[in-house]
Design a protein around this motif. Structure first.
Motif, PDB file in Angstrom:
ATOM      1  N   ARG A 621     -53.530  23.045  37.493  1.00  0.00           N
ATOM      2  CA  ARG A 621     -54.321  22.946  36.881  1.00  0.00           C
ATOM      3  C   ARG A 621     -53.581  23.879  35.246  1.00  0.00           C
ATOM      4  N   PRO A 622     -53.675  23.338  33.976  1.00  0.00           N
ATOM      5  CA  PRO A 622     -53.234  23.616  33.142  1.00  0.00           C
ATOM      6  C   PRO A 622     -52.470  25.440  32.917  1.00  0.00           C
ATOM      7  N   LEU A 623     -51.392  25.937  31.430  1.00  0.00           N
ATOM      8  CA  LEU A 623     -51.206  27.376  32.670  1.00  0.00           C
ATOM      9  C   LEU A 623     -50.989  27.480  30.488  1.00  0.00           C
ATOM     10  N   GLN A 624     -52.216  28.783  30.672  1.00  0.00           N
ATOM     11  CA  GLN A 624     -52.040  29.435  29.293  1.00  0.00           C
ATOM     12  C   GLN A 624     -50.995  30.016  28.991  1.00  0.00           C
ATOM     13  N   MET A 625     -50.482  30.029  27.767  1.00  0.00           N
ATOM     14  CA  MET A 625     -48.991  30.536  26.802  1.00  0.00           C
ATOM     15  C   MET A 625     -49.113  31.509  25.673  1.00  0.00           C
ATOM     16  N   THR A 626     -48.353  32.245  25.984  1.00  0.00           N
ATOM     17  CA  THR A 626     -48.422  32.773  25.060  1.00  0.00           C
ATOM     18  C   THR A 626     -47.775  32.495  23.244  1.00  0.00           C
ATOM     19  N   VAL A 627     -47.936  32.255  22.397  1.00  0.00           N
ATOM     20  CA  VAL A 627     -47.803  31.964  21.221  1.00  0.00           C
ATOM     21  C   VAL A 627     -47.172  32.501  20.060  1.00  0.00           C
ATOM     22  N   PRO A 628     -46.022  32.946  19.783  1.00  0.00           N
ATOM     23  CA  PRO A 628     -46.593  34.121  18.608  1.00  0.00           C
ATOM     24  C   PRO A 628     -47.042  34.072  17.718  1.00  0.00           C
ATOM     25  N   GLY A 629     -47.718  34.546  16.903  1.00  0.00           N
ATOM     26  CA  GLY A 629     -49.312  34.649  16.528  1.00  0.00           C
ATOM     27  C   GLY A 629     -50.746  33.973  16.568  1.00  0.00           C
ATOM     28  N   GLY A 630     -50.642  33.268  17.934  1.00  0.00           N
ATOM     29  CA  GLY A 630     -51.227  33.085  18.573  1.00  0.00           C
ATOM     30  C   GLY A 630     -50.915  31.364  19.084  1.00  0.00           C
ATOM     31  N   THR A 631     -51.757  30.680  19.638  1.00  0.00           N
ATOM     32  CA  THR A 631     -51.192  28.834  19.677  1.00  0.00           C
ATOM     33  C   THR A 631     -52.461  28.612  18.922  1.00  0.00           C
ATOM     34  N   PRO A 632     -51.212  27.266  17.902  1.00  0.00           N
ATOM     35  CA  PRO A 632     -52.292  26.574  16.859  1.00  0.00           C
ATOM     36  C   PRO A 632     -52.795  25.824  17.548  1.00  0.00           C
ATOM     37  N   SER A 633     -53.723  24.972  16.759  1.00  0.00           N
ATOM     38  CA  SER A 633     -54.738  23.832  17.364  1.00  0.00           C
ATOM     39  C   SER A 633     -53.440  22.788  17.001  1.00  0.00           C
ATOM     40  N   LEU A 634     -54.300  21.796  17.835  1.00  0.00           N
ATOM     41  CA  LEU A 634     -53.667  19.791  17.811  1.00  0.00           C
ATOM     42  C   LEU A 634     -53.467  19.445  16.205  1.00  0.00           C
ATOM     43  N   LYS A 635     -54.521  19.745  15.874  1.00  0.00           N
ATOM     44  CA  LYS A 635     -55.244  19.743  14.663  1.00  0.00           C
ATOM     45  C   LYS A 635     -53.723  19.586  13.197  1.00  0.00           C
ATOM     46  N   ILE A 636     -53.244  21.748  13.384  1.00  0.00           N
ATOM     47  CA  ILE A 636     -52.650  22.274  13.038  1.00  0.00           C
ATOM     48  C   ILE A 636     -51.173  21.867  13.163  1.00  0.00           C
ATOM     49  N   LEU A 637     -50.859  21.487  14.492  1.00  0.00           N
ATOM     50  CA  LEU A 637     -49.262  21.262  14.175  1.00  0.00           C
ATOM     51  C   LEU A 637     -49.408  19.704  14.604  1.00  0.00           C
ATOM     52  N   TRP A 638     -50.390  18.813  14.268  1.00  0.00           N
ATOM     53  CA  TRP A 638     -50.243  17.209  14.555  1.00  0.00           C
ATOM     54  C   TRP A 638     -50.794  17.227  12.613  1.00  0.00           C
ATOM     55  N   LEU A 639     -51.726  17.694  12.485  1.00  0.00           N
ATOM     56  CA  LEU A 639     -51.688  16.422  10.949  1.00  0.00           C
ATOM     57  C   LEU A 639     -51.663  17.843   9.604  1.00  0.00           C
ATOM     58  N   ASN A 640     -51.131  18.764   9.942  1.00  0.00           N
ATOM     59  CA  ASN A 640     -50.947  19.851   9.008  1.00  0.00           C
ATOM     60  C   ASN A 640     -49.417  19.577   8.103  1.00  0.00           C
ATOM     61  N   VAL A 742     -42.815  18.000  25.345  1.00  0.00           N
ATOM     62  CA  VAL A 742     -43.061  18.581  24.914  1.00  0.00           C
ATOM     63  C   VAL A 742     -43.382  18.890  23.739  1.00  0.00           C
ATOM     64  N   ASN A 743     -42.441  17.874  22.287  1.00  0.00           N
ATOM     65  CA  ASN A 743     -41.541  17.412  21.345  1.00  0.00           C
ATOM     66  C   ASN A 743     -42.878  16.819  20.610  1.00  0.00           C
ATOM     67  N   SER A 744     -43.227  15.555  21.259  1.00  0.00           N
ATOM     68  CA  SER A 744     -44.417  14.978  20.907  1.00  0.00           C
ATOM     69  C   SER A 744     -45.474  16.352  21.406  1.00  0.00           C
ATOM     70  N   ALA A 745     -46.137  16.364  22.175  1.00  0.00           N
ATOM     71  CA  ALA A 745     -46.808  17.082  21.950  1.00  0.00           C
ATOM     72  C   ALA A 745     -47.207  18.386  20.740  1.00  0.00           C
ATOM     73  N   CYS A 746     -46.280  19.153  20.236  1.00  0.00           N
ATOM     74  CA  CYS A 746     -46.101  19.413  19.944  1.00  0.00           C
ATOM     75  C   CYS A 746     -46.007  19.593  17.959  1.00  0.00           C
ATOM     76  N   GLY A 747     -46.039  18.150  17.522  1.00  0.00           N
ATOM     77  CA  GLY A 747     -45.773  18.446  16.198  1.00  0.00           C
ATOM     78  C   GLY A 747     -44.516  17.533  16.093  1.00  0.00           C
ATOM     79  N   PHE A 748     -43.631  17.554  16.622  1.00  0.00           N
ATOM     80  CA  PHE A 748     -42.333  16.898  16.947  1.00  0.00           C
ATOM     81  C   PHE A 748     -40.986  18.037  15.788  1.00  0.00           C
TER      82      PHE A 748
END
Length: 866
Positions: A621-640, A742-748
């Protein structure tokens, strides 16, 4: 010199190599070629072949397609392989390999396996279990002799395939990762691009009707001589035609057809074979006997009777035709597949695409909050016919339709051949339409009856054009229920057009496997965002990421064997140590897959670890994590591309390791040690049995590596081999592959070069530092009396120790250990119960001890979560 195997003209040496090399491909054929039909092996010179190619095709660069997975053990030439890998030496060897071909004007295209096909999963499992037995023998040898075993027990270092991709890309080479097992894409690319040949070690390349096949095991890099295995000469020896080879391969057994399926049939052929050669081995005579049966018996009825009337296919008919179809490249047909003018194709997925391009397979999300409505989409839809259009200029009112355009890997070269694809086995097969017939699909969608999809001629009248442009967000292709507004988005590649899309019944079964081979299935993806899925696929195909697309598309991943001692009760398997990281990555990548209960679907993990029989995947199962400021979406991580987003990418990466509290300390660390410290903190928090001496060895080898040349590393010799150090070396390298994920998933957020092993890890050097640290040597000795390294050492050690203390983990020396440490970490066994008494220190995530074979649960409520 890289990979010098000796002169390929030495017949005895060639036979030995051929007989003991890869078992991939057709069962028994490799040994048969080496011992019974050596005349099909021709010594050739790549430089001469390239010159001939240039004269025959002016302006065309001679290109060799390399099946990289077949070549790994031949590329890895460093003498030491047991300590975790000699990565600087290996990188240097790859550079020499590339330079040698570049010097004579030959271009290399490298293909890597991107996933394991479902039809080949059983074979994959069989090989992994065999590897487990080999690893057990390796550790037994180490404990008995305290030295590395001979090359006859060679086992490739963990992570070699993953890091070879990045090494080749660093060297400027075109490196591609397949969307199915690589051999099909290699053979297709070689055929469609008029390549000089294929370089590999897989007898399937003798079966494919493609460009010439060259042996990597016979390559002498100094002279560029190797052996070409000629399929035409093989056919001449067996009395067969090239079109008969797929039939022979399936009757002998391959990666799809189990060897035992036709065992009795083969022995019947052998008993009636009148030309048995006494000087041939049993397998050789069987191959000759089966070939004789094909040429003298089956040829008589070819085209008149189906193969199931001539062969004992029984319940294995569908699998057999699937195996046959797996060898048919785009545009090819088999005379052994009885093709009707109108064939029945049946489906068990929601959406299909008629395309032979493995990169442009249309994909459909399978997990959304409104997935419960999907079964309704097939109701109230009348029969309709869908013409296929080759590009956006085709219109439904035109009287003629073009054939489907099929870009394989390179969008520049398109071969127009009517095909249909099966994304489940991921093999492409020709459609059942003739060259004059228009490609149209008739769908009967009566909910009360079994649905069929028919390939029809031009007499049908109603036509529904399907055209989409995912970038402009056109929704013409969406299949909807009249009463439901929900669309079913379809992912397409950047440069590939959607050719056909239709609603189908997910419960339809295959009716006639002889018509096209595999049943037609459409890949159902975990992620519904087509834009994000396209980006993930592009990174996957270009070999820029690791496992990300597999998770998002099929929700199924695998990890092969690691050098781990199944008898060592003190160290857990890397599969469990890094699982909490993967679980957090799953939650990041599958963010839009939650159902009404906000539960993400489980990911199927085929990870090899001691005690795992691999009968089923672990459902994780996926496991929720705590990111400061909230977990960003993949569009933010990959495209912004805003500068401040890089900070959020790093925050997300650290959250995957559950190290957000150590952000400031890690930011103060210089490259390339930042990633290493992150990994070491995680390891020491997770594993209580790692001690201060281990930390000293890890840090000291990374610092000393920066000042050493490749030749110095070659000459380095540890006093002896320690089995625990062997496992720790492999554990760290598996951690580096996890960093790639992890680096790939988080947008390098980090440069990939920072955790490439040739920059921060050397197996023998680590082993030397481990032995010195274990003996109690001073830190100054570990650092080779280098004062500048001493300052860096203490800084890095302080960062790791401080971060661990925040997690209530105090790193102590082995002298402070009590007796309870000796067997604290329970190793899973056949009883599927843990024997350890320890606990995971991670404040989030399932304890690794609760995630072994006994946790292969399919009920949600049985999964423990913090």
């Amino acid at each position: 010199m890289f990979g010098l195997r000796g002169s390929p003209s030495a017949g005895a040496g060639r036979k030995e190599i051929l007989s003991r090399s890869s078992v991939m491909g057709v069962r028994g054929l490799q040994g048969f070629v080496g011992s019974t039909c050596p005349h099909i092996c021709t010594v050739v010179n790549f430089k001469e072949l390239a010159e001939h190619h240039r004269s025959k095709y002016p302006g065309c660069t001679p290109t060799i397609v390399v099946d990289a997975m077949c070549c790994l053990r031949y590329w890895y030439t460093p003498e030491s392989w047991i300590c975790g890998g000699q990565w600087r030496e290996y990188f240097s060897a790859l550079r020499d390999f590339v330079k040698t071909f570049t010097a004579v004007g030959i271009k290399l295209i490298f293909f890597f396996d991107g996933m394991v096909e479902q039809d080949k999963r059983d074979e994959w499992v069989k090989r992994r279990l065999k590897n487990n037995r080999e690893i057990s023998r390796i550790f037994h040898y180490i404990k008995s002799h305290k030295e590395q075993p001979g090359r006859n027990m060679f086992f490739i270092p963990s992570g070699l395939a993953v890091f070879t991709r990045f090494a080749l890309k660093t060297l400027g080479q075109e490196t591609l990762c397949s969307l199915q097992e690589a051999d099909y894409e290699v053979a297709s690319y070689g055929l469609q691009h008029n390549c000089l040949g294929i370089l590999g070690e897989d007898t399937d390349y003798l079966i494919y009707d493609t460009c010439p096949y060259f042996s990597i095991s016979e390559l002498c890099l100094e002279s560029l001589d190797t052996v070409m295995l000629c399929r035409e000469k093989l056919c001449e020896s067996l009395g067969l035609r090239v079109a008969d080879l797929p039939l022979l391969a399936c009757l002998l057994g391959n990666d799809i057809i189990p060897e035992g399926m036709f065992e009795s049939f083969r022995y019947k052929c052998l008993s009636s074979y009148t030309s048995v050669k006494e000087n041939f081995d049993k397998k050789g005579n069987i191959i000759l006997a089966v070939s004789d049966h094909i040429s003298k018996v089956l040829h008589l009825y070819q085209g008149e009777k189906k193969l199931e009337e001539l062969l004992p296919l029984g319940p294995n008919k569908a699998l057999f035709y699937k195996g046959m179809a797996s060898y048919l490249l785009p545009g090819q047909k088999s005379p052994w597949v009885f093709q009707k003018p109108k064939g029945i194709l049946t489906l068990d997925k929601q959406v299909i695409s008629m395309s032979s391009d493995p990169e442009s397979r249309e994909e459909v999300p399978r997990h959304t909050s409104r997935s419960k409505h999907r079964k309704k989409t097939t109701k109230n839809i009348k029969k309709m016919k869908l013409p296929m259009y080759s590009d956006s200029t085709d219109r439904p009112h035109e009287s003629t339709h073009k054939k489907i355009s099929i870009p394989l890997i390179s969008p520049e070269s398109r071969q127009e051949v009517p095909t249909c694809s099966d994304p489940e086995p991921r093999q492409e097969v020709p459609m059942c339409t003739g060259p004059q017939s228009r490609q149209e699909v008739l769908i009967w969608t009566d909910p009360e009856s079994r649905q069929e999809i028919l390939c029809t001629g031009h007499e049908s009248k109603q036509e529904v054009p399907i055209c989409t442009d995912p970038i402009s967000k056109q929704e013409d292709s969406m299949c909807t229920h009249p009463g439901i507004n929900q669309k079913l988005p379809v992912a397409t590649d950047f440069e590939f057009k959607l050719e056909a899309l239709m609603c189908t019944n997910p419960e339809i079964k295959q009716e006639d496997p002889t018509n096209v081979g595999p049943e037609i299935k459409q890949q159902v993806t975990m992620v519904s965002d087509t834009e994000i899925l396209k980006i993930a696929r592009t990174h996957h195909v270009q070999a820029e990421s690791y496992l990300v697309y597999n998770i998002m598309s099929s929700g199924e991943i695998e990890c092969s064997n690691t050098l781990e001692d199944e008898l060592d009760q003190a160290l857990p398997s890397q599969a469990f140590i890094y699982r909490p990281i993967r679980q957090r990555v799953y939650s990041l990548l599958l963010e839009d897959c939650q159902d009404v209960a906000s539960t993400c679907p489980a990911v199927k993990e085929w990870f090899v670890y001691p005690g795992n029989p691999l009968r089923h995947p672990d459902l994780v199962r996926p496991l929720q994590m705590t990111v400061p400021g909230g977990t960003p979406s993949l569009k933010i991580l990959w495209l912004n591309q805003e500068p401040e987003i890089q900070v959020r990418r790093l925050d997300t990466l650290l959250a995957c390791f559950n190290l957000s509290s150590s952000r400031e300390e890690l930011q103060a660390v210089e490259s390339p040690f930042q990633a290493l410290c992150c990994l070491l903190i995680y390891l020491f928090v997770q594993v209580d049995t790692l001690c201060l001496e281990d930390l000293h060895a890890f840090i000291a080898q990374a610092l000393c590596l920066q000042g050493k040349s490749t030749s110095q590393l070659v000459n380095l010799q540890p006093d002896y081999i320690n089995p625990r150090a062997v496992q720790l070396g492999s554990l760290l390298v598996r951690g580096l592959t996890t960093l790639v994920l992890v680096n790939s998933a988080c947008g390098f957020p980090w440069k990939m070069s920072d955790f490439m092993p040739w920059n921060i890890f050397d197996g023998k050097l680590f082993h030397q530092k481990y032995l010195q640290s274990e003996k109690g040597y001073a830190v100054e000795v570990l650092l080779e009396q280098n004062r500048s390294r001493l300052t860096k050492f203490h800084n890095l050690k302080a960062v790791v120790c401080k971060a661990c203390m925040k997690e209530n983990r105090r790193i102590t020396g082995r002298a402070h250990w009590g007796s309870h440490h000796a067997g604290r970490w329970g190793r899973q066994g056949s009883s599927y119960h843990r024997t350890g008494s320890g606990y995971s220190r991670s404040s989030q995530g399932q304890p690794w001890r609760d995630q072994g074979p006994g946790s292969r649960q399919y009920e949600h409520d049985q999964w423990r979560r913090y």
